[in-house]
Design an enzyme around this catalytic site. Structure first.
Site, PDB file in Angstrom:
ATOM      1  N   ASN A   9       0.867  -1.170   0.000  1.00 41.85           N
ATOM      2  CA  ASN A   9       0.000   0.000   0.000  1.00 41.85           C
ATOM      3  C   ASN A   9       0.905   1.221   0.000  1.00 41.85           C
ATOM      4  O   ASN A   9       1.429   1.615   1.043  1.00 41.85           O
ATOM      5  CB  ASN A   9      -0.887  -0.051   1.253  1.00 41.85           C
ATOM      6  CG  ASN A   9      -1.812   1.152   1.358  1.00 41.85           C
ATOM      7  OD1 ASN A   9      -1.736   2.082   0.545  1.00 41.85           O
ATOM      8  ND2 ASN A   9      -2.670   1.144   2.360  1.00 41.85           N
ATOM      9  N   ARG A  91      -2.568  -2.058  -3.448  1.00 41.75           N
ATOM     10  CA  ARG A  91      -3.759  -1.230  -3.256  1.00 41.75           C
ATOM     11  C   ARG A  91      -3.590  -0.010  -4.165  1.00 41.75           C
ATOM     12  O   ARG A  91      -2.587   0.711  -4.056  1.00 41.75           O
ATOM     13  CB  ARG A  91      -3.851  -0.776  -1.806  1.00 41.75           C
ATOM     14  CG  ARG A  91      -4.973   0.212  -1.581  1.00 41.75           C
ATOM     15  CD  ARG A  91      -4.997   0.719  -0.153  1.00 41.75           C
ATOM     16  NE  ARG A  91      -6.150   1.551   0.080  1.00 41.75           N
ATOM     17  CZ  ARG A  91      -6.073   2.811   0.526  1.00 41.75           C
ATOM     18  NH1 ARG A  91      -4.919   3.364   0.782  1.00 41.75           N
ATOM     19  NH2 ARG A  91      -7.174   3.506   0.711  1.00 41.75           N
ATOM     20  N   HIS A 208     -16.996   2.777   8.189  1.00 37.43           N
ATOM     21  CA  HIS A 208     -15.537   2.580   8.267  1.00 37.43           C
ATOM     22  C   HIS A 208     -14.988   3.853   8.899  1.00 37.43           C
ATOM     23  O   HIS A 208     -14.898   4.901   8.249  1.00 37.43           O
ATOM     24  CB  HIS A 208     -14.959   2.361   6.863  1.00 37.43           C
ATOM     25  CG  HIS A 208     -13.458   2.310   6.838  1.00 37.43           C
ATOM     26  ND1 HIS A 208     -12.748   1.147   6.587  1.00 37.43           N
ATOM     27  CD2 HIS A 208     -12.520   3.268   7.033  1.00 37.43           C
ATOM     28  CE1 HIS A 208     -11.454   1.398   6.643  1.00 37.43           C
ATOM     29  NE2 HIS A 208     -11.287   2.683   6.905  1.00 37.43           N
ATOM     30  N   ARG A 241      -9.651  15.680   7.918  1.00 40.22           N
ATOM     31  CA  ARG A 241     -10.440  16.181   6.784  1.00 40.22           C
ATOM     32  C   ARG A 241     -11.839  16.536   7.255  1.00 40.22           C
ATOM     33  O   ARG A 241     -12.375  15.882   8.143  1.00 40.22           O
ATOM     34  CB  ARG A 241     -10.526  15.099   5.682  1.00 40.22           C
ATOM     35  CG  ARG A 241      -9.215  14.873   4.957  1.00 40.22           C
ATOM     36  CD  ARG A 241      -9.278  13.655   4.057  1.00 40.22           C
ATOM     37  NE  ARG A 241      -8.593  12.521   4.621  1.00 40.22           N
ATOM     38  CZ  ARG A 241      -8.690  11.274   4.162  1.00 40.22           C
ATOM     39  NH1 ARG A 241      -9.472  10.996   3.154  1.00 40.22           N
ATOM     40  NH2 ARG A 241      -8.019  10.306   4.732  1.00 40.22           N
TER      41      ARG A 241
HETATM   42  P1  AMP Z   1      -7.121   3.502  11.015  1.00 35.43           P
HETATM   43  O1  AMP Z   1      -7.062   4.625  10.012  1.00 35.43           O
HETATM   44  O2  AMP Z   1      -8.209   2.527  10.766  1.00 35.43           O
HETATM   45  O3  AMP Z   1      -5.782   2.870  11.268  1.00 35.43           O
HETATM   46  O4  AMP Z   1      -7.527   4.194  12.412  1.00 35.43           O
HETATM   47  C1  AMP Z   1      -6.634   5.046  13.068  1.00 35.43           C
HETATM   48  C2  AMP Z   1      -7.373   5.799  14.148  1.00 35.43           C
HETATM   49  O5  AMP Z   1      -8.084   4.905  15.006  1.00 35.43           O
HETATM   50  C3  AMP Z   1      -6.453   6.570  15.081  1.00 35.43           C
HETATM   51  O6  AMP Z   1      -6.109   7.821  14.562  1.00 35.43           O
HETATM   52  C4  AMP Z   1      -7.310   6.702  16.320  1.00 35.43           C
HETATM   53  O7  AMP Z   1      -8.073   7.872  16.197  1.00 35.43           O
HETATM   54  C5  AMP Z   1      -8.256   5.523  16.275  1.00 35.43           C
HETATM   55  N1  AMP Z   1      -7.988   4.550  17.349  1.00 35.43           N
HETATM   56  C6  AMP Z   1      -7.073   3.561  17.347  1.00 35.43           C
HETATM   57  N2  AMP Z   1      -7.118   2.872  18.519  1.00 35.43           N
HETATM   58  C7  AMP Z   1      -8.087   3.447  19.272  1.00 35.43           C
HETATM   59  C8  AMP Z   1      -8.631   3.202  20.569  1.00 35.43           C
HETATM   60  N3  AMP Z   1      -8.179   2.223  21.347  1.00 35.43           N
HETATM   61  N4  AMP Z   1      -9.631   4.013  20.999  1.00 35.43           N
HETATM   62  C9  AMP Z   1     -10.106   4.995  20.222  1.00 35.43           C
HETATM   63  N5  AMP Z   1      -9.630   5.282  18.974  1.00 35.43           N
HETATM   64  C10 AMP Z   1      -8.645   4.515  18.512  1.00 35.43           C
END
Ligand code: AMP
Length: 398
Positions: A9, A91, A208, A241
């Site tokens: 990715n 990706r 998502h 964003r």
């Molecule tokens: P992703 O883009 O799916 O990797 O999600 C990343 C985001 O998930 C991070 O910037 C956090 O805001 C959120 N996140 C990750 N772990 C936690 C958690 N334990 N509790 C709340 N938010 C989380």
């Protein structure tokens, strides 16, 4: 043929990678190359079983980043050129109106991915460089592009059309494409599997919620609407964003506030959303600020939830009835507070959250609504790498 797939990715300044078996989902190694092309902070973190290697130093371009990652594979006992890789899965963010199936990469396909950079200037050029570099470093191994827009190629015309001058829109590809499609498709299938019903029988709403965030309405396995648009800026409030904005704000910022185009792009991509309102973009930090009584952080949370519920309402109406609401990605999988606030007060619509289930952390798919509630509210961990690996493996080995 081998089911071992290298998934890449490539972002504008980063590469995420994973070497995994498409059949068993077993991950052999994974890593992240960061700050490509930047003077400081270049870093590769590579994990293989118990081993974790970190390389720090400038990484001039994607090719150098991949070379470094390949070195680290070797250092942990895996030579990628002889490991028996069956396919490389890339990706690719934008497939435009051309690609909606996993596609074997040829010179012609690569050229088209490059041409589609006009629609995704931050992403497709990096995807193309990643493909080119991999072809050089791993000659002879089939490469497959899996498009982030693909799942949304079924959007009905009314859902994908913007109400602007039709000729201008047609000439410049201005329409809704949607993004995060690999994740939406993967979790919608996992949800169906968990419920023991075919996707063809289900009406689903998928959230998502990661650093980028999007929602979709899925009827019978086909997407009928989604929040992201021609670019990944539209829709839900995200980490950095803004999601939906009055389009009139743009000329106002340029004509009255004196921002030039690069400044507007910086504002929209990096300095808005949760970060713009509260100063932090990570939900864990936001939660801490809220607990400490920070009013701006609370407002950021409320705006995030307000926008999410607007789309929830819209998709409930579009679908007519809903069987399942699914939360996935970093915030969706890990924030009980977001899930509870998103669905509060909807018992009359058959939507309910069981507090104890919602607060309990557990791996895998789980139900957070009471068994008696008509709508199954699920938390489904996403796994885009596995979805890409399976798509690549299927194309190459079928
Ligand atoms: P992703 O883009 O799916 O990797 O999600 C990343 C985001 O998930 C991070 O910037 C956090 O805001 C959120 N996140 C990750 N772990 C936690 C958690 N334990 N509790 C709340 N938010 C989380």
């Amino acid at each position: 043929m081998s089911d071992l797939v290298l998934v890449l990715n490539c972002g504008s300044s980063s590469i995420k990678y994973q070497l995994l078996h498409a059949d068993s989902a077993q991950v052999r190694a994974s890593g992240l190359v960061e700050k490509i092309g930047e003077a400081h902070g270049g870093r590769v973190v590579h994990e293989c079983g118990e081993q974790k290697l970190v390389h720090e130093g400038p990484i001039p371009d994607h090719r150098a980043g991949l070379r470094q990652a390949f070195e680290m594979f070797r250092a942990t006992g895996i030579d990628l050129t002889t490991a028996g890789i069956g396919a490389v899965g890339h990706r690719v963010v934008h497939g435009g109106e051309v690609f909606w199936q996993p596609t074997l990469i040829t010179g012609e396909v690569l050229r088209t991915i490059r041409e589609l950079s006009v629609l995704a200037p931050l992403h497709n050029p990096a995807n193309a460089i990643g493909i080119e570099s991999t072809s050089e470093l791993l000659p002879g191994i089939p490469e497959v592009a899996v498009f982030d827009t693909a799942f949304f190629h079924t959007l009905p015309e009314a859902a994908r059309t913007y109400a602007i001058d039709a000729k201008i829109a047609a000439a410049h590809g201005v329409r809704r494409y949607g993004f995060h499609g690999t994740s939406h498709e993967y979790v919608s299938e996992k949800a169906a599997e968990y419920l023991g019903r075919p996707t063809s029988e289900l009406n689903q709403i998928i959230f998502h919620l990661g650093n980028g965030a999007s929602a979709s309405a899925v009827r019978g396995g086909l997407a009928i609407d989604t929040t992201m648009g021609m670019t990944p800026l539209e829709g839900l409030v995200m980490g950095t964003r803004p999601g939906d904005l009055d389009p009139g704000i743009m000329p106002h910022l340029m004509n009255v506030a004196g921002l030039d185009l690069p400044a507007v792009e910086q504002l929209l991509n990096r300095d808005s959303g949760i970060k713009g309102l509260s100063g932090v973009n990570d939900f864990r930090e936001l939660q801490q600020l809220i607990e400490g009584g920070d009013a701006q952080a609370k407002l950021a949370f409320d705006v995030y939830i307000h926008q999410l519920r607007r789309y929830l309402g819209a998709y409930l109406v579009e679908l007519g009835t809903v069987d399942t609401i699914v939360f996935t990605a970093g915030v969706g999988e890990n924030s009980p507070a977001v899930r509870a606030a998103a669905l509060a007060g909807l018992t009359g619509l058959g939507i309910d959250v069981d507090n104890a289930r919602n607060e309990t952390r557990a791996p895998g798919v789980r139900r957070i609504s009471p068994d008696s509630a008509p709508v199954a509210v699920l938390v489904v961990p996403t796994n885009e790498e596995l979805a890409i690996a399976r798509a690549a493996d299927e194309l190459v080995n079928s």
